[in-house]
Scaffold this motif. Structure first.
Motif, PDB file in Angstrom:
ATOM      1  N   ARG A  12      37.897  47.026  36.677  1.00 22.97           N
ATOM      2  CA  ARG A  12      38.074  47.874  37.871  1.00 22.97           C
ATOM      3  C   ARG A  12      39.535  48.255  38.060  1.00 22.97           C
ATOM      4  O   ARG A  12      40.395  47.390  38.181  1.00 22.97           O
ATOM      5  CB  ARG A  12      37.557  47.153  39.106  1.00 22.97           C
ATOM      6  N   LEU A  13      39.772  49.568  38.068  1.00 21.81           N
ATOM      7  CA  LEU A  13      41.122  50.070  38.321  1.00 21.81           C
ATOM      8  C   LEU A  13      41.151  50.628  39.737  1.00 21.81           C
ATOM      9  O   LEU A  13      40.473  51.605  40.047  1.00 21.81           O
ATOM     10  CB  LEU A  13      41.468  51.177  37.309  1.00 21.81           C
ATOM     11  N   ASN A  14      41.927  49.968  40.596  1.00 19.99           N
ATOM     12  CA  ASN A  14      42.079  50.453  41.968  1.00 19.99           C
ATOM     13  C   ASN A  14      43.310  51.335  42.036  1.00 19.99           C
ATOM     14  O   ASN A  14      44.390  50.935  41.598  1.00 19.99           O
ATOM     15  CB  ASN A  14      42.239  49.282  42.934  1.00 19.99           C
ATOM     16  N   ILE A  15      43.146  52.536  42.573  1.00 24.48           N
ATOM     17  CA  ILE A  15      44.282  53.441  42.710  1.00 24.48           C
ATOM     18  C   ILE A  15      44.708  53.434  44.176  1.00 24.48           C
ATOM     19  O   ILE A  15      43.894  53.691  45.067  1.00 24.48           O
ATOM     20  CB  ILE A  15      43.899  54.859  42.255  1.00 24.48           C
ATOM     21  N   TRP A  16      45.950  53.083  44.395  1.00 23.71           N
ATOM     22  CA  TRP A  16      46.511  53.036  45.747  1.00 23.71           C
ATOM     23  C   TRP A  16      47.402  54.259  45.926  1.00 23.71           C
ATOM     24  O   TRP A  16      47.655  54.996  44.981  1.00 23.71           O
ATOM     25  CB  TRP A  16      47.338  51.765  45.944  1.00 23.71           C
ATOM     26  N   ILE A  17      47.900  54.411  47.117  1.00 24.92           N
ATOM     27  CA  ILE A  17      48.783  55.547  47.386  1.00 24.92           C
ATOM     28  C   ILE A  17      50.076  55.415  46.558  1.00 24.92           C
ATOM     29  O   ILE A  17      50.690  56.396  46.186  1.00 24.92           O
ATOM     30  CB  ILE A  17      49.079  55.649  48.905  1.00 24.92           C
ATOM     31  N   ASN A  18      50.437  54.161  46.231  1.00 23.90           N
ATOM     32  CA  ASN A  18      51.730  53.956  45.566  1.00 23.90           C
ATOM     33  C   ASN A  18      51.670  53.026  44.357  1.00 23.90           C
ATOM     34  O   ASN A  18      52.680  52.641  43.818  1.00 23.90           O
ATOM     35  CB  ASN A  18      52.744  53.390  46.567  1.00 23.90           C
ATOM     36  N   ARG A  19      50.460  52.602  43.946  1.00 25.46           N
ATOM     37  CA  ARG A  19      50.390  51.673  42.805  1.00 25.46           C
ATOM     38  C   ARG A  19      48.960  51.581  42.292  1.00 25.46           C
ATOM     39  O   ARG A  19      48.041  52.173  42.865  1.00 25.46           O
ATOM     40  CB  ARG A  19      50.882  50.276  43.206  1.00 25.46           C
ATOM     41  N   PHE A  20      48.820  50.779  41.197  1.00 22.24           N
ATOM     42  CA  PHE A  20      47.494  50.458  40.668  1.00 22.24           C
ATOM     43  C   PHE A  20      47.265  48.958  40.815  1.00 22.24           C
ATOM     44  O   PHE A  20      48.210  48.173  40.834  1.00 22.24           O
ATOM     45  CB  PHE A  20      47.407  50.796  39.173  1.00 22.24           C
ATOM     46  N   SER A  21      46.004  48.575  40.885  1.00 21.24           N
ATOM     47  CA  SER A  21      45.725  47.143  40.843  1.00 21.24           C
ATOM     48  C   SER A  21      44.379  46.911  40.193  1.00 21.24           C
ATOM     49  O   SER A  21      43.547  47.817  40.093  1.00 21.24           O
ATOM     50  CB  SER A  21      45.738  46.533  42.250  1.00 21.24           C
ATOM     51  N   GLY A  22      44.187  45.650  39.741  1.00 22.09           N
ATOM     52  CA  GLY A  22      42.899  45.247  39.180  1.00 22.09           C
ATOM     53  C   GLY A  22      42.276  44.208  40.069  1.00 22.09           C
ATOM     54  O   GLY A  22      42.635  44.082  41.234  1.00 22.09           O
ATOM     55  N   ASP A  23      41.365  43.443  39.499  1.00 23.14           N
ATOM     56  CA  ASP A  23      40.735  42.382  40.278  1.00 23.14           C
ATOM     57  C   ASP A  23      41.644  41.163  40.314  1.00 23.14           C
ATOM     58  O   ASP A  23      42.393  40.908  39.380  1.00 23.14           O
ATOM     59  CB  ASP A  23      39.403  41.984  39.645  1.00 23.14           C
ATOM     60  N   GLU A  24      41.529  40.406  41.372  1.00 24.76           N
ATOM     61  CA  GLU A  24      42.265  39.150  41.513  1.00 24.76           C
ATOM     62  C   GLU A  24      41.994  38.262  40.304  1.00 24.76           C
ATOM     63  O   GLU A  24      40.847  37.991  39.961  1.00 24.76           O
ATOM     64  CB  GLU A  24      41.791  38.451  42.796  1.00 24.76           C
ATOM     65  N   GLY A  25      43.055  37.810  39.623  1.00 24.37           N
ATOM     66  CA  GLY A  25      42.887  36.912  38.479  1.00 24.37           C
ATOM     67  C   GLY A  25      42.387  37.592  37.224  1.00 24.37           C
ATOM     68  O   GLY A  25      42.124  36.951  36.211  1.00 24.37           O
ATOM     69  N   GLY A  26      42.233  38.888  37.266  1.00 23.94           N
ATOM     70  CA  GLY A  26      41.669  39.601  36.120  1.00 23.94           C
ATOM     71  C   GLY A  26      42.704  40.045  35.106  1.00 23.94           C
ATOM     72  O   GLY A  26      42.373  40.740  34.148  1.00 23.94           O
ATOM     73  N   GLY A  27      43.962  39.661  35.335  1.00 20.25           N
ATOM     74  CA  GLY A  27      44.998  40.048  34.387  1.00 20.25           C
ATOM     75  C   GLY A  27      45.578  41.403  34.736  1.00 20.25           C
ATOM     76  O   GLY A  27      45.298  41.971  35.788  1.00 20.25           O
ATOM     77  N   ASP A  28      46.399  41.894  33.814  1.00 19.43           N
ATOM     78  CA  ASP A  28      47.100  43.154  34.037  1.00 19.43           C
ATOM     79  C   ASP A  28      46.163  44.309  33.670  1.00 19.43           C
ATOM     80  O   ASP A  28      45.955  44.624  32.509  1.00 19.43           O
ATOM     81  CB  ASP A  28      48.353  43.141  33.145  1.00 19.43           C
TER      82      ASP A  28
END
Lengths: 185, 660
Positions: A31-47
């Motif tokens: 899961r790639l979460n797109i934020w207004i200013n960054r990207f994130s994945g799942d907690e503990g899921g690595g980079d």
């Protein structure tokens, strides 16, 4: 309107879009979460960006490098600017002010979605000719909205809470204009 | 399906041990009935309810199985080198094997002890003893890796270990073989005057789990076999069985089986701790090693320790007692309430069950029946809760279900017997195939057994599986113990020779299991934390290759300028940061093993070129679609060659000049 503006700031607290890559080897999906200013994945899921880049390099997609995406830098300023304009519209407290604010927001949102589409198009089509895996006629553009098969992945792309909060804030602004003091000037 | 009543009890029955299995055999297939398959079936994609950790015996390792399926989940290398992942071969792991005898690459692992808090499993660590070159290891249950090994000095055959106390304060560890202390060149026949046995108390740090040898109690030269610590009301006491109180030094089979009763040692360890803290012990010079893994660098380091503290029961009263136990006891087990202590003589027709309250009253009343070297012997009858009459032949070990029942294995009559601890009544008996040693019930030695299953670990396999030549896998058997009668529901082969095992609900381990190592926490001095840091350096004849692995290439993958006589160290960093993406590394002609490197880790393989030429290296773990492409070459030139040291990926040709 005040509530609407507070909701607008919710884009700093919640992702605005999510692209999910589903395949047998990735239980629960990437899961790639797109934020207004960054990207994130799942907690503990690595980079997440690194993991997607590793997969993408086999088919020659460019590396996603958050630092080279200028939108992630200036979008937050746009939000703050709109927050400021919202405050101004509350001071003015006239229907036209609220409607104008909503209008600008709608235009910005459409531009934002179009910009997102351009990025997706570029990632999906601009492939390295040296890629180890080349499939004639295949492009890898993820869906802007909806779901799609891309080789071994089933890709889903949908807005998240951040986008919903922006939408609600626009509605609230409209409501403020509609039911507020019915003065045109 | 009752067995024939037992008759003709005598030591002669020992001779029947080998032939007895034949009478159980006929029942092997008829025992299974009803829904056994349903009870053990874990559907694809579903998880087992329990982890069972089994010692490996002569494999020196530990295996983790799922229950009730009996599926092997992992072999955890502990005391024996393990070429499969490079444990004991990688430069980082070699120090784990250091002892006062040098590098000892094998041992005999026996007893699993999971850490406890308030008498219940807490799922943090697992301890296991190495019998041969006495050691105790700690496994971290978040990584399932051995993180610490502590040598125990001046003991031999550390069988009576590492039994844990209710809050993991100590691991009680006694010597199986008594030896001269300090070691000395004396005639073996001088056993009675020169040989002693040490009972060791290894302290466990409550936060880090780190072990340290606190004190050693010097005991008469018997064989200390097994132990348990009190719980609840009996917390603060240790109970250890002894055999060979005859003090035989040859043909123990006969000469250590003469006395009608041996002894159960009872130690007030809180008293011993008091004496130790008050400085009442004697400090002695010795040598033993303490090896620990630094989890952020992945590098193990050894420290030689040189002193220990000995507590002498002859000088320190009210610390150690004995009570007689019928004939050559083996297991010593304590029920969940902490009141009943089962001391079963393996050559006795009956089992003696002691009462903690009565033992305390006996001590209080000084109801003694002589002493040995100043250690009072409690009156046998006074400490007894009762006798379990004729339960079977060759009782070895007992566990509990938390409902007032005990389950004991009988080696000679090849069965498990369920009995009521309070009433001393036999409730059920089921054959095992064949000759069980230990048994385990999830939490069966704690204050809170989970019950449900019983695993008997059999010592004899014979015809249970398809034959595999003379050497057969040992066989474990799973019983459902939820009903009044035990029900055999599964056979499964095991690795090595599991002695003891402990089982714990998966829910206490699974959520804490690490998926990979965070690369930003990697402090290995030879790590390359990005592909740009990959390089090769030379210091005299030592060449260090800082190599990275990421799907699907090694960097650098071309290395030239290695010369004959060089010692090449491949330091491989796995740059992946995702679950289950290990990379391996093997290079042709390596005299050691391969490396298996988890995401975020760095591991080092030493390679000494054997002849000039170009040699291939490659990733050994099928990591990705282009795994077969994940390979490279190292060129070896004759000594003194003018081939420049260059390296790179995709023809980069980096050298000491260009990389500065």
């Amino acid at each position: 309107m005040g509530l609407g503006l507070l909701l607008l700031l919710g884009v700093f607290l919640f992702p605005i879009w999510q692209i999910t890559l589903e395949a047998a080897q990735f239980p629960g999906g990437l899961r790639l979460n797109i934020w207004i200013n960054r990207f994130s994945g799942d907690e503990g899921g690595g980079d997440i960006i690194k993991n997607i880049n590793i997969l993408n390099h086999y088919i020659g997609m460019q590396y996603i490098e958050p630092d080279s995406i200028p939108e992630l830098q200036y979008f937050p300023y746009v939000i703050w600017a709109m927050f400021g304009l919202g405050v101004v519209s509350m001071v003015i407290d006239r229907r036209w002010a609220y409607f104008t604010w909503s209008g600008i927001m709608i235009v910005l949102c459409l531009l934002g979605v179009y910009d997102f589409y351009l990025w997706l198009y570029d990632y999906g089509h601009n492939l390295d000719p040296m890629a180890p895996i080349k499939i004639e006629g295949m492009v890898y553009m993820p869906p802007l909205f909806g779901e799609k098969d891309l080789l071994n992945f089933y890709v889903k792309s949908y807005p998240r809470l951040g986008t919903i909060l922006v939408a609600v804030s626009m509605v609230l602004s409209f409501v403020a204009g509609w039911f507020g003091k019915n003065k045109l000037v | 399906m009752m067995k024939a009543p037992f008759h003709v009890y005598s030591v002669l029955l020992l001779a029947l041990a080998v032939s007895l299995t034949s009478c159980s055999q006929q029942n092997a297939t008829t025992v299974l009935e009803g829904n056994a398959a349903e009870l053990t079936y874990v559907a694809p994609g579903e998880y087992d309810e329990f982890y069972a950790f089994m010692s490996g015996g002569y494999s020196g390792q530990i295996t983790a199985y799922g229950l009730p399926s009996g599926r092997l989940l992992k072999e955890i290398p502990v005391f024996s080198v393990y070429p499969e992942n490079g444990y004991g071969f990688s430069e980082e792991s070699k120090p784990m094997f250091n002892t006062s005898y040098g590098f000892v690459p094998w041992d005999d692992s026996h007893h699993i002890e999971l850490s406890q808090t308030d008498g219940e499993f807490d799922g943090r660590w697992l301890f296991v003893n190495g019998n041969n070159t006495p050691r105790i290891a700690r496994v971290d249950l978040t990584t399932f890796e051995t993180v610490e090994i502590l040598e125990i000095p001046d003991v031999a055959g550390l069988h009576c270990a590492p039994f844990i106390t209710e809050n993991s304060e100590y691991l009680v560890s006694g010597t199986r073989f008594s030896v001269p202390i300090p070691q000395a060149d004396v005639p073996i026949t001088s056993f009675k005057e020169n040989f002693k046995g040490l009972i060791n108390y290894v302290a466990v740090d409550q936060e880090s789990g780190e072990m340290s040898l606190a004190f050693q109690i010097e005991m008469p030269g018997f064989n200390y076999d097994l132990a348990r610590n009190g719980k609840g009301k009996s917390h603060g006491w240790s109970f250890l069985t002894t055999y060979n109180s005859e003090q035989a030094h040859t043909l123990l089979e006969v000469n250590a089986s003469q006395k009608d009763k041996d002894l159960l040692a009872i130690i007030d360890w809180k008293k011993a701790e008091e004496y130790f803290k008050a400085g009442r012990g004697t400090e002695r010079t010795t040598s033993y090693y303490h090896n620990q893994l630094d989890e952020s660098s992945g590098i193990a380091a050894s420290t030689e320790m040189t002193t220990t503290t000995i507590l002498d029961p002859a000088e320190l009263p009210d610390m150690v007692y004995f009570i007689p136990v019928p004939k050559s006891p083996h297991g010593c087990d304590i029920d969940p309430t902490g009141e009943y202590i089962v001391g079963n003589g393996k050559l006795s027709a009956d089992m003696s069950i002691y009462s903690f309250d009565k033992l305390m009253a006996t001590i209080e009343a000084k109801d003694f029946d002589g002493d040995i070297n100043g250690i009072p012997i409690l009156n046998y009858e006074s400490g007894l809760h009762g006798i379990l009459k004729k339960p079977g032949l060759g009782p070895l070990h007992t566990e509990f279900d938390g409902k007032g029942n005990a389950y004991t294995t009988f080696f000679i009559s090849s069965e498990v017997v369920k009995w009521d601890v309070e009433k001393l009544e036999i409730l059920d008996r089921q054959s095992t195939f064949y000759s069980p040693g230990h048994l385990t019930i999830p939490g069966g030695e704690t204050k809170k057994p989970f019950g449900k299953y019983l695993v008997a670990m059999n010592k004899i396999t014979k015809d249970r599986y398809l034959p595999t030549g003379p050497e057969l896998a040992h066989s474990a058997q799973l019983f459902d113990i939820t009903g009044d009668k035990m029900k055999l529901i599964l056979d499964f082969p095991t690795k090595g020779e599991p002695h003891y095992a402990q089982a714990i609900p998966a829910s206490m381990i699974q959520p804490n299991s690490k998926k990979f190592y965070a690369i930003e926490e990697n402090t290995h001095p030879y790590a390359s934390l990005g592909e740009g840091q990959a390089k090769v350096t030379r210091e005299g004849n030592q060449v260090h290759v800082y190599m990275t692995a990421i799907r699907s290439h090694l960097a650098p993958d071309n290395i030239e300028g290695i010369q004959m006589g060089d010692e090449v160290y491949f330091h491989l960093t796995n740059l992946e940061q995702d679950w289950d993406v290990p990379h391996g590394f093997a290079v042709q002609g390596a005299n050691n093993a391969e490396l298996l490197v988890m995401p975020g880790q760095t591991k080092t393989l030493k390679w000494e070129p054997f002849r000039p030429g170009v040699f291939a290296f490659y990733c050994t773990d099928f990591c990705s679609a282009l795994h077969q492409e994940m390979s490279g070459y190292v060129r070896v030139s004759p000594k003194g060659s003018d081939v420049e040291l260059v390296w790179g990926l995709n023809d980069e040709n980096k050298s000491a000049q260009t990389s500065r």
